[in-house]
Design an enzyme around this catalytic site. Structure first.
Site, short mmCIF file in Angstrom:
data_model
loop_
_atom_site.label_atom_id
_atom_site.label_comp_id
_atom_site.label_asym_id
_atom_site.label_seq_id
_atom_site.Cartn_x
_atom_site.Cartn_y
_atom_site.Cartn_z
N LYS A 35 -40.49 2.36 -54.81
CA LYS A 35 -41.63 1.50 -54.46
C LYS A 35 -41.67 0.29 -55.38
O LYS A 35 -40.98 0.27 -56.41
CB LYS A 35 -42.93 2.31 -54.54
N ARG A 130 -57.33 10.74 -55.60
CA ARG A 130 -56.86 9.47 -55.09
C ARG A 130 -56.57 9.69 -53.60
O ARG A 130 -57.42 9.46 -52.78
CB ARG A 130 -55.64 9.02 -55.89
N TYR A 257 -48.94 -21.56 -81.24
CA TYR A 257 -50.35 -21.75 -80.88
C TYR A 257 -51.25 -20.88 -81.74
O TYR A 257 -50.95 -19.70 -81.98
CB TYR A 257 -50.58 -21.38 -79.42
N MET A 305 -45.86 -19.86 -72.75
CA MET A 305 -45.48 -19.71 -71.34
C MET A 305 -43.97 -19.56 -71.18
O MET A 305 -43.49 -18.72 -70.41
CB MET A 305 -45.98 -20.91 -70.54
C1 PLP Z 1 -44.83 6.58 -57.87
C2 PLP Z 1 -44.85 7.99 -57.42
C3 PLP Z 1 -43.99 8.93 -58.02
C4 PLP Z 1 -43.09 8.59 -59.19
O1 PLP Z 1 -43.87 8.56 -60.36
P1 PLP Z 1 -43.14 8.31 -61.78
O2 PLP Z 1 -44.24 8.52 -62.76
O3 PLP Z 1 -42.68 6.89 -61.76
O4 PLP Z 1 -42.05 9.27 -61.86
C5 PLP Z 1 -43.97 10.21 -57.51
N1 PLP Z 1 -44.79 10.56 -56.48
C6 PLP Z 1 -45.64 9.69 -55.91
C7 PLP Z 1 -46.51 10.15 -54.80
C8 PLP Z 1 -45.70 8.39 -56.37
O5 PLP Z 1 -46.54 7.53 -55.78
#
Ligand code: PLP
Length: 365
Positions: A35, A130, A257, A305
């Site tokens: 993702k 969640r 800065y 920056m």
């Molecule tokens: C992002 C995610 C993971 C992976 O989590 P990590 O902490 O990066 O290993 C596993 N399961 C679900 C449902 C996720 O959304």
């Protein structure tokens, strides 16, 4: 010449870290979590290192199309499922497996016309609050799904809130195991932290699939309790930039800065072509580690920056054109874990890798 900054994606390190996940849960299949554009690495670049996975899990439909466009014919899982009914058409067309975590998603499936029945992952809210069905509603959701001709298989899934911390996972596992006791189907509970910390000792953590994300990208899920060296993981993203100027400071002179740094003694400093517009966090303090060549040194003064300033005392031979590694692996193989920079910024490695700026030229090696 373009600005002398680049991010390298280490294909072999991705493959090796994936192997680590497999070793922690040898009999389980592995979802490589890709993702957020493979945690900022780029799906296409990450794919080259992760094609040994059993499946790819993500949440953006466009990213799922990109994985299919690479030629991946195996499982692809949408971790948040469908956002609207017509997403199911893409699931049918691309053979995407999808998470079902609320009632309307079941309604959409019931109304969906498809010749190819779907594989779904039914998500339980085992305490994180969640996504997912409450334990008491879970079996009912399972029965609804199993009555649909659109559904071929139902896997059982939950997500852990504290696998990286002191609370641990026992409370959620107990809820999940109890509420799924009489249900058939593959099971999956473990993210990276659970895979590394708990899967080797517990069959119900390994399940049928593990879901490692961050560990595959060379960041420790429970830093500073454990570093990537402790977990035998390698950096997969290196952010490197060159020295573009050198200044000789007299004791008592200031840098940058807000004059945040004052030289304690006469010293040479290097100006590096990397700033917060590249994704380097502005909030880090004086003393944040940086590699110059193979030597470890410290950031001094405020991050601007397009530039940061570093102490060159540890590298008297360094000058314009010398390579600094802001995180990852230096040209000679010294390692500066992204977790150290993240900790200095009060955040986690995930956020820094995802925030690598599009303006940084990135290539796989
Ligand atoms: C992002 C995610 C993971 C992976 O989590 P990590 O902490 O990066 O290993 C596993 N399961 C679900 C449902 C996720 O959304």
């Amino acid at each position: 010449m373009p600005r002398p900054i680049e991010a390298l994606i280490h294909t072999e390190a991705l493959a090796r870290n994936l192997t680590r996940a497999r070793a922690a849960a040898p009999e389980a299949k592995v979802w490589a979590i890709v993702k957020a554009n493979a945690y900022g690495h780029g799906i296409e670049r990450a794919y080259a290192g992760l094609r040994g996975a059993d499946g790819f899990a993500l949440l953006d439909l466009a990213e799922a199309e990109r994985i299919r466009a690479l030629g991946w014919r195996g499982p692809v899982l949408l971790l948040e499922g469908c956002f609207e009914p017509r997403d199911l058409e893409l699931c049918s067309r691309l053979n995407l497996w999808h998470t079902v975590h609320h009632e309307a998603q079941i309604d959409w499936l019931a109304a969906h016309k498809t010749h190819v029945p779907h594989q779904v992952f039914l998500k339980m809210n085992s305490g994180m609050n969640r996504l997912g069905f409450k334990p008491a509603a879970y079996a009912h959701a399972w029965r609804r799904l199993s009555g649909l001709t659109q559904v071929e298989g139902i896997a059982l899934m939950t997500h852990l809130s504290d696998a990286d911390g002191p609370r641990g996972i026992a409370h959620q596992l107990a809820v999940f195991d109890e509420a799924t006791r009489d249900l058939p189907g593959e099971r999956t509970v473990a993210n990276s932290a659970a895979t590394l910390r708990f899967a080797p000792g517990a069959e119900n953590v390994r399940g049928d699939w593990v879901r490692p994300g961050i560990m595959v990208y060379g960041s420790s899920p429970d830093f500073p309790d454990h570093s990537i060296a402790d977990w035998d993981l390698q950096p997969t993203m290196s952010l490197r930039a060159q020295v573009i100027a050198v200044q000789d400071l007299k004791a008592g002179e200031q840098v940058g800065y807000g004059s945040r740094f004052t030289a304690e003694r006469d010293m040479r400093i290097g100006v590096i072509a990397c700033g917060y517009a590249d994704g380097y966090p502005r909030v880090v303090p004086n003393g944040t580690p940086v590699l110059i060549g193979e030597a470890r040194t410290r950031l001094i003064g405020r991050v601007s920056m397009d530039m940061i300033t570093i102490d060159l005392t540890a590298a008297p031979e360094a000058g314009v054109g010398s390579v600094a590694t802001l995180w990852g692996t230096s040209p000679g193989g010294a390692v500066l874990p992204i977790d150290e920079i993240a900790a200095a910024a009060g955040t986690i490695g995930y956020e820094l890798m995802c925030a690598l700026a599009p303006r940084v030229p990135t290539r796989a090696v």
